[in-house]
Design a protein around this motif. Structure first.
Motif, short mmCIF file in Angstrom:
data_model
loop_
_atom_site.label_atom_id
_atom_site.label_comp_id
_atom_site.label_asym_id
_atom_site.label_seq_id
_atom_site.Cartn_x
_atom_site.Cartn_y
_atom_site.Cartn_z
N LYS A 53 0.93 13.60 52.32
CA LYS A 53 2.19 12.93 51.96
C LYS A 53 1.98 11.97 50.80
O LYS A 53 2.76 11.94 49.84
CB LYS A 53 2.76 12.20 53.17
CG LYS A 53 4.12 11.60 52.93
CD LYS A 53 4.68 10.98 54.20
CE LYS A 53 6.07 10.41 53.96
NZ LYS A 53 6.65 9.81 55.19
N GLU A 54 0.89 11.19 50.88
CA GLU A 54 0.61 10.23 49.82
C GLU A 54 0.24 10.94 48.51
O GLU A 54 0.67 10.53 47.42
CB GLU A 54 -0.53 9.30 50.25
CG GLU A 54 -0.80 8.15 49.27
CD GLU A 54 0.39 7.23 49.10
OE1 GLU A 54 0.56 6.73 47.97
OE2 GLU A 54 1.15 7.05 50.06
N ASN A 55 -0.52 12.02 48.63
CA ASN A 55 -0.89 12.78 47.43
C ASN A 55 0.33 13.42 46.76
O ASN A 55 0.43 13.44 45.53
CB ASN A 55 -1.91 13.87 47.78
CG ASN A 55 -3.28 13.29 48.09
OD1 ASN A 55 -3.59 12.17 47.69
ND2 ASN A 55 -4.10 14.04 48.81
N ILE A 56 1.22 13.93 47.58
CA ILE A 56 2.45 14.53 47.04
C ILE A 56 3.28 13.48 46.31
O ILE A 56 3.81 13.71 45.22
CB ILE A 56 3.27 15.19 48.17
CG1 ILE A 56 2.55 16.46 48.65
CG2 ILE A 56 4.70 15.50 47.71
CD1 ILE A 56 3.18 17.09 49.87
N LYS A 57 3.38 12.28 46.90
CA LYS A 57 4.13 11.19 46.27
C LYS A 57 3.50 10.81 44.93
O LYS A 57 4.21 10.66 43.92
CB LYS A 57 4.16 9.98 47.20
CG LYS A 57 4.90 8.77 46.66
CD LYS A 57 4.95 7.66 47.71
CE LYS A 57 5.70 6.44 47.19
NZ LYS A 57 5.00 5.78 46.08
N THR A 58 2.17 10.70 44.91
CA THR A 58 1.47 10.31 43.68
C THR A 58 1.64 11.36 42.59
O THR A 58 1.92 11.04 41.43
CB THR A 58 -0.02 10.10 43.97
OG1 THR A 58 -0.16 9.05 44.94
CG2 THR A 58 -0.78 9.72 42.71
N LEU A 59 1.47 12.62 42.96
CA LEU A 59 1.60 13.70 41.98
C LEU A 59 3.04 13.86 41.48
O LEU A 59 3.25 14.15 40.30
CB LEU A 59 1.11 15.02 42.57
CG LEU A 59 -0.40 15.14 42.75
CD1 LEU A 59 -0.74 16.38 43.56
CD2 LEU A 59 -1.10 15.19 41.39
#
Length: 423
Positions: free
Chosen positions: A83-89
């Motif tokens: 979830k955090e990686n998707i938000k960052t990307l």
């Protein structure tokens, strides 16, 4: 606006065509391609992680339904960072797309292969010259003196009411103006153009769609309270009728015409060549606009040029046609023909029309597309031209038709004016 995939796949051609324009920022092309590479890599990473997250969520759901809670929790722990990686990307992708967009809109359209390299109006190509200069009386006067002599245009009254560049047309001057508008509209209708009445103010999205924003922002009158812009030409609202529209191929070409007043700040304009009607802040114009199939647009451009020339021929004016060099073309045009009328009183050429093919530059901004017979959707080509802009046509008629006894009205206008001479 150029398409990014075209820039990426045709880098050298893009640079070569921009050089025809004497474009001063070729490094933008490298920056756009570099950002696009990073954007595509980021999009791939985002798609992969999103796919993993979706697969994991599906697997966790199946395990929970089958009572395997511990296995579900283990997978959930392993994928907790998705979830955090998707938000960052996603944030990175949005930033890259914004940066890329801001660079792409700084690139002008690519000139057609017939457009010659050049930087100044003196390098424009004379395509043809029609007719001969008018034979004027020995004491021939420029139009601003004629306007005062016959009391048909009052420049000082316009200064009092508004400011310089806002003339007041009076009596036979006002009727001549109205006669020309009707003459141009009637001929456009006879040539298959549908007459439209459109707003004289547009929003920023419309200004962006046809390329006035951000390139010509400083030349437009802006109502900041409502964030609306006074139109510099009917091209803007008429072309924007088709923003975010998918047409059918059999509907092409679409031909529209409109009369509107036009408003231009003309910042930085000064000198003898802007005197009288030569350059105004408010003026009237009849515009013709076409939405065309890409395979037909240059044939249509030649037809539009011939149509504008037919108006000048009916008015009996000596004119020439120029194909503009790369450096003198408008930001959004791929090819432009200028029509200029000879002012025997001023001893110089006056531009009275520009007819341009924008290819897909405007339609890419507008998302103006058509669906072909095979079902494929593609960008249309847009074209427009002045048919005609009135100030310099009025100036040309006043100057070229002056006699010792008054100003003779061209025969084709007399049914519209109701008089034969201004005396």
């Amino acid at each position: 606006m150029l398409q990014v995939n075209y820039i990426r796949e045709n880098r050298e051609k893009v640079l070569e065509r921009l050089s025809v324009r004497n474009f001063k920022q070729p490094e933008l092309v490298a920056q756009i391609i570099s950002i696009d590479e990073e954007r595509r890599q980021t999009q791939t990473s985002l798609d992969n992680i999103s796919a993993e997250a979706n697969a994991a969520a599906k697997q966790i759901g199946e395990l929970m339904r089958s009572g395997k809670k511990d296995e579900a929790e283990a997978i959930k722990a392993q994928t907790s960072t998705h979830k955090e990686n998707i938000k960052t990307l996603t944030e990175k992708l949005n930033d890259l797309e914004t940066n890329q967009h801001n660079l792409v809109v700084q690139l002008p359209n690519l000139p057609h292969h017939l457009v010659k390299t050049g930087a100044t109006p003196e390098e424009n190509e004379v395509v043809l010259t029609h007719g001969e200069p008018a034979q004027l009386p020995i004491e021939a006067k420029p139009h601003w003196e004629l306007a005062a002599k016959y009391d048909i245009i009052d420049f000082e009254l316009g200064v009092k009411i508004t400011g310089a560049g806002f003339p007041v047309y009076k009596g036979k001057g006002a009727r001549l103006q109205r006669a020309l508008i009707n003459f141009f509209l009637d001929h456009a209708t006879a040539a298959g153009y549908k007459e439209m009445q459109v707003p004289h103010m547009v929003n920023a999205a419309s200004g962006f769609g046809t390329g006035q924003l951000p390139d010509k922002e400083g030349q437009m009158y802006h109502s900041t309270v409502d964030d609306l812009y006074l139109i510099p030409t009917a091209e803007v609202p008429v072309t924007n009728l088709y923003r975010d529209v998918i047409l059918k191929e059999e509907e092409l070409p679409i031909k529209n015409t409109a009369y509107t007043p036009c408003f231009r700040r003309e910042a930085g304009s000064y000198g003898a060549h802007v005197r009288g009607l030569n350059r105004l802040h408010q003026f009237d114009k009849v515009e013709v606009v076409q939405i065309a199939h890409p395979d037909q647009s240059y044939e249509i451009l030649e037809g539009m040029s011939a149509y504008v020339q037919s108006l000048l021929q009916e008015l009996g004016l000596h004119y020439r046609v120029l194909r503009l060099c790369g450096g003198d073309m408008g930001f959004t045009a791929a090819m432009t023909y200028d029509m200029e009328v000879w002012s025997a009183a001023q001893q110089r050429w006056l531009e009275v029309s520009s007819v341009s093919n924008f290819e897909t530059y405007q339609s890419n901004r507008l998302k103006l597309r058509f669906k072909g017979k095979e079902g494929k959707t593609q960008l249309a080509h847009t074209l427009n031209g002045s048919a005609l802009a009135l100030p310099r046509i009025v100036a040309s008629i006043l100057e070229n038709y002056q006699t010792e006894n008054g100003i003779v009205i061209p025969e084709v206008l007399r049914k519209y004016t109701g008089f034969d001479i201004i005396d």
